[in-house]
Design a protein around this motif. Structure first.
Motif, mmCIF file in Angstrom:
data_model
loop_
_atom_site.group_PDB
_atom_site.id
_atom_site.type_symbol
_atom_site.label_atom_id
_atom_site.label_comp_id
_atom_site.label_asym_id
_atom_site.label_seq_id
_atom_site.Cartn_x
_atom_site.Cartn_y
_atom_site.Cartn_z
ATOM 1 N N MET A 1 10.398 -20.211 -15.886
ATOM 2 C CA MET A 1 9.400 -20.418 -14.874
ATOM 3 C C MET A 1 9.600 -19.438 -13.720
ATOM 4 S SD MET A 1 8.116 -23.955 -13.236
ATOM 5 C CE MET A 1 7.923 -24.534 -14.879
ATOM 6 N N LEU A 2 10.829 -19.159 -13.409
ATOM 7 C CA LEU A 2 11.100 -18.172 -12.360
ATOM 8 C C LEU A 2 10.595 -16.792 -12.782
ATOM 9 C CD1 LEU A 2 12.385 -17.678 -9.617
ATOM 10 C CD2 LEU A 2 14.542 -17.283 -10.783
ATOM 11 N N HIS A 3 10.676 -16.515 -14.062
ATOM 12 C CA HIS A 3 10.187 -15.244 -14.595
ATOM 13 C C HIS A 3 8.690 -15.094 -14.319
ATOM 14 C CE1 HIS A 3 9.887 -11.840 -17.325
ATOM 15 N NE2 HIS A 3 8.883 -12.460 -17.916
ATOM 16 N N TYR A 4 7.923 -16.157 -14.591
ATOM 17 C CA TYR A 4 6.479 -16.102 -14.347
ATOM 18 C C TYR A 4 6.158 -16.001 -12.856
ATOM 19 C CZ TYR A 4 5.752 -17.223 -19.221
ATOM 20 O OH TYR A 4 5.752 -17.189 -20.579
ATOM 21 N N ALA A 5 6.952 -16.645 -12.020
ATOM 22 C CA ALA A 5 6.736 -16.543 -10.574
ATOM 23 C C ALA A 5 6.923 -15.101 -10.113
ATOM 24 C CB ALA A 5 7.692 -17.473 -9.839
ATOM 25 N N LEU A 6 7.950 -14.440 -10.637
ATOM 26 C CA LEU A 6 8.177 -13.037 -10.258
ATOM 27 C C LEU A 6 7.063 -12.128 -10.785
ATOM 28 C CD1 LEU A 6 12.028 -12.798 -10.775
ATOM 29 C CD2 LEU A 6 10.769 -12.835 -8.622
ATOM 30 N N ILE A 7 6.569 -12.409 -11.979
ATOM 31 C CA ILE A 7 5.461 -11.618 -12.526
ATOM 32 C C ILE A 7 4.223 -11.767 -11.654
ATOM 33 C CG2 ILE A 7 3.810 -11.479 -14.440
ATOM 34 C CD1 ILE A 7 6.152 -11.947 -16.327
ATOM 35 N N PHE A 8 3.894 -13.008 -11.253
ATOM 36 C CA PHE A 8 2.738 -13.227 -10.390
ATOM 37 C C PHE A 8 2.924 -12.549 -9.037
ATOM 38 C CE2 PHE A 8 1.535 -16.997 -13.071
ATOM 39 C CZ PHE A 8 0.284 -16.503 -13.421
ATOM 40 N N LEU A 9 4.153 -12.531 -8.523
ATOM 41 C CA LEU A 9 4.419 -11.866 -7.254
ATOM 42 C C LEU A 9 4.182 -10.366 -7.365
ATOM 43 C CD1 LEU A 9 5.412 -12.066 -4.345
ATOM 44 C CD2 LEU A 9 7.727 -11.740 -5.234
#
Length: 51
Positions: A1-9
């Motif tokens: 989930m942290l991976h997707y947050a960084l991608i969206f950022l």
């Protein structure tokens, strides 16, 4: 989930640089939401393992 947050950022930053303000705001909001959910799940996981 942290991976997707960084991608969206990263996508939000790219969209902001290219001038897509509304899209950048949406992606930044999604990144923040995913990061908060990640933090909540990490804290729950930490306390479940500590007991």
């Amino acid at each position: 989930m942290l991976h997707y947050a960084l991608i969206f950022l990263v996508v939000a930053i790219i969209a902001a640089v290219l001038g897509f303000g509304g899209l950048a705001g949406t992606f930044a909001w999604l990144a923040q939401l995913l990061f908060v959910v990640f933090l909540i799940l990490a804290i729950i996981s930490f306390f479940r393992r500590a007991t």
